[in-house]
Design an enzyme around this catalytic site. Sequence first.
Site, PDB file in Angstrom:
ATOM      1  N   GLU A 211       5.254   4.549  -6.131  1.00 12.66           N
ATOM      2  CA  GLU A 211       5.709   4.693  -4.744  1.00 12.66           C
ATOM      3  C   GLU A 211       5.103   3.534  -3.970  1.00 12.66           C
ATOM      4  O   GLU A 211       3.930   3.569  -3.590  1.00 12.66           O
ATOM      5  CB  GLU A 211       5.249   6.050  -4.179  1.00 12.66           C
ATOM      6  CG  GLU A 211       5.864   7.257  -4.879  1.00 12.66           C
ATOM      7  CD  GLU A 211       7.334   7.453  -4.551  1.00 12.66           C
ATOM      8  OE1 GLU A 211       7.800   6.913  -3.538  1.00 12.66           O
ATOM      9  OE2 GLU A 211       8.026   8.139  -5.327  1.00 12.66           O
ATOM     10  N   CYS A 249       4.599   3.398   4.992  1.00  9.78           N
ATOM     11  CA  CYS A 249       5.505   2.682   4.084  1.00  9.78           C
ATOM     12  C   CYS A 249       6.962   2.790   4.511  1.00  9.78           C
ATOM     13  O   CYS A 249       7.737   1.871   4.292  1.00  9.78           O
ATOM     14  CB  CYS A 249       5.342   3.214   2.666  1.00  9.78           C
ATOM     15  SG  CYS A 249       5.604   4.992   2.578  1.00  9.78           S
TER      16      CYS A 249
HETATM   17  P1  NAD Z   1      -3.633  -0.027  -2.971  1.00  8.11           P
HETATM   18  O1  NAD Z   1      -2.615  -0.407  -3.967  1.00  8.11           O
HETATM   19  O2  NAD Z   1      -4.704  -0.980  -2.646  1.00  8.11           O
HETATM   20  O3  NAD Z   1      -4.383   1.332  -3.424  1.00  8.11           O
HETATM   21  C1  NAD Z   1      -3.699   2.503  -3.825  1.00  8.11           C
HETATM   22  C2  NAD Z   1      -4.580   3.327  -4.753  1.00  8.11           C
HETATM   23  O4  NAD Z   1      -4.853   2.582  -5.934  1.00  8.11           O
HETATM   24  C3  NAD Z   1      -5.944   3.691  -4.172  1.00  8.11           C
HETATM   25  O5  NAD Z   1      -6.271   4.993  -4.589  1.00  8.11           O
HETATM   26  C4  NAD Z   1      -6.872   2.680  -4.793  1.00  8.11           C
HETATM   27  O6  NAD Z   1      -8.201   3.117  -4.926  1.00  8.11           O
HETATM   28  C5  NAD Z   1      -6.260   2.506  -6.168  1.00  8.11           C
HETATM   29  N1  NAD Z   1      -6.564   1.222  -6.785  1.00  8.11           N
HETATM   30  C6  NAD Z   1      -6.797   0.033  -6.169  1.00  8.11           C
HETATM   31  N2  NAD Z   1      -7.017  -0.940  -7.088  1.00  8.11           N
HETATM   32  C7  NAD Z   1      -6.920  -0.341  -8.298  1.00  8.11           C
HETATM   33  C8  NAD Z   1      -7.038  -0.807  -9.634  1.00  8.11           C
HETATM   34  N3  NAD Z   1      -7.315  -2.080  -9.902  1.00  8.11           N
HETATM   35  N4  NAD Z   1      -6.869   0.068 -10.629  1.00  8.11           N
HETATM   36  C9  NAD Z   1      -6.579   1.364 -10.373  1.00  8.11           C
HETATM   37  N5  NAD Z   1      -6.457   1.866  -9.137  1.00  8.11           N
HETATM   38  C10 NAD Z   1      -6.624   1.028  -8.108  1.00  8.11           C
HETATM   39  O7  NAD Z   1      -2.758   0.361  -1.716  1.00  8.11           O
HETATM   40  P2  NAD Z   1      -3.198   0.873  -0.290  1.00  8.11           P
HETATM   41  O8  NAD Z   1      -3.876  -0.210   0.473  1.00  8.11           O
HETATM   42  O9  NAD Z   1      -3.905   2.180  -0.418  1.00  8.11           O
HETATM   43  O10 NAD Z   1      -1.774   1.175   0.370  1.00  8.11           O
HETATM   44  C11 NAD Z   1      -0.996   0.199   1.016  1.00  8.11           C
HETATM   45  C12 NAD Z   1       0.302  -0.003   0.298  1.00  8.11           C
HETATM   46  O11 NAD Z   1       0.820   1.217  -0.180  1.00  8.11           O
HETATM   47  C13 NAD Z   1       1.376  -0.574   1.191  1.00  8.11           C
HETATM   48  O12 NAD Z   1       2.100  -1.545   0.502  1.00  8.11           O
HETATM   49  C14 NAD Z   1       2.269   0.625   1.473  1.00  8.11           C
HETATM   50  O13 NAD Z   1       3.592   0.303   1.801  1.00  8.11           O
HETATM   51  C15 NAD Z   1       2.181   1.377   0.201  1.00  8.11           C
HETATM   52  N6  NAD Z   1       2.472   2.788   0.413  1.00  8.11           N
HETATM   53  C16 NAD Z   1       3.573   3.324  -0.149  1.00  8.11           C
HETATM   54  C17 NAD Z   1       3.879   4.655   0.079  1.00  8.11           C
HETATM   55  C18 NAD Z   1       5.088   5.319  -0.528  1.00  8.11           C
HETATM   56  O14 NAD Z   1       5.136   6.546  -0.529  1.00  8.11           O
HETATM   57  N7  NAD Z   1       6.065   4.583  -1.030  1.00  8.11           N
HETATM   58  C19 NAD Z   1       3.047   5.420   0.880  1.00  8.11           C
HETATM   59  C20 NAD Z   1       1.923   4.823   1.425  1.00  8.11           C
HETATM   60  C21 NAD Z   1       1.626   3.515   1.185  1.00  8.11           C
END
Ligand code: NAD
Length: 482
Positions: A211, A249
Amino acid sequence: MKKSLEEEWGELRETFNSGKTNEQSWRRSQLKGLLNLLKEKEEDIFEALEKDLGKHKVEAYRDEVGPLIKSVNYILENLKQWMSSKQAKLPLAAFPSKAELVPEPLGVVLVLSSWNFPFGLSLEPVIGAIAAGNAVVLKPSELSPASSAVLADLIPKYLDNKAIKVIEGGSSVGEQLLELKWDKILFTGSAKVGRIVMSAAVKHLTPVVLELGGKCPTIVDSFSSSRDKEIALNRILSAKFGACAGQACIGVDYIITEKKYAATLVELLKNTLLSMFGENPKETRNISRIINEKNFFRLKSLLDEQSVKDSIVQGGSFDEANLFVEPTILLDPPLDATIMTEEIFGPLLPIITVEKIEDSIQFIKSRPKPLAIYAFTKNEAFKKRLQSETTSGSIVFNDTIIQYAVDTLPFGGVGESGMGRYHGKFSFDTFSHEKVVARRSFLTDFWFRYPPWTEQKLQLFRLVYVFNYLGIVLNLLGLKRS
Ligand code: NAD
């Protein structure tokens, strides 16, 4: 002593293998436990969201607690039917036989969630995983620590900790979790980490739901009715500034409108901003704060370029001490500036102008497929073209974000905005495998399906595959021969 991740994982596997999570009664009891948590601990949730994001409790209830309660109730109402097997239609040639599709849980699943809706985006997938009979690990985002702590504290008190676990931590914990074998991973976050998740999943052939985000365009046509205009402006601005301050998002990333309407639209947006957030939005607490300094400065830097600065027609101030960004409107910033090439994820709203509203179609098509497209218009021919000529996770005419909250609609992206979908029955399906169970009788048999091969058998196969009904005759012939 604190258990290692492997031990936690082993315990979940043991629980799943015991068959406990497959029982309908267990699934119901967990969902009801979650309902109790949401109702009894609402204040704790509000407090955590205020701490992490400065989210107003009305917004917190509208976007997180309320939709979760609705989702659990919807699943409880439908679970029995979803869990039942479905009879499959079989061709005549297979007579006499029966087949059904039996949903079964996938096993032990992992949910990695994001910080902007830390309860909604964590618990909505967990609800689906439980409903489908899985054991589950939830890793909330470390960037919303108060919410993560509330989840880690309350979930073991309300749910079965042998089957549902919260593991807190940042990217390194995420990476360690990804080393383990899961039966499905549902990840919410950035495309960058989505790629890491997907490549880790390859090792174990684990299916993934990603997502992700991106830039959601919002097309605004001119309005003749003042009522329509007022509703449209409220819907656009609440999706941009009133939903986690644009850190959403499926919020509005930018607007596209006709050049000749742009000046009017800017004035209308300014007036609506004033009525929604007042003269001094920072004081009203009606707008959330930016999650952390890193994102605050990322947003600030989007306006660094002089040509972008020059396009500001409203707002543009930043208060570092309060991680507050003033609702900001920009008119025609350069298209190659970062604000127009990357997801904004904050309360900055560019307006891009085109000569004719139809030109917005090409504009959208020339960019990555968005999670959502919004279009405010009454022009039916344009709606038809936009729908058929663009691709996106969803397209909504004359509203914003509502598709997220409807249980009967799947939520998910396409291309750069993600893969897979969930919510309501789609969550149940996402965390289930539909097993084919076929039952045959010994009454009849295709005697020609077995070697030794002859020309006659080839001819018979040709007939069976082309004329389905002949199958039944030949089947009966099989009966005659035996
Ligand atoms: P992110 O990708 O940095 O983190 C998401 C999750 O992944 C967190 O739990 C984080 O701890 C984990 N994570 C980070 N690095 C990792 C790694 N190397 N290995 C495993 N896990 C890891 O994203 P964010 O900053 O939390 O969110 C922002 C992004 O998410 C934006 O692009 C936004 O559009 C998107 N988003 C999408 C939705 C949706 O439902 N489509 C909803 C909310 C946010």
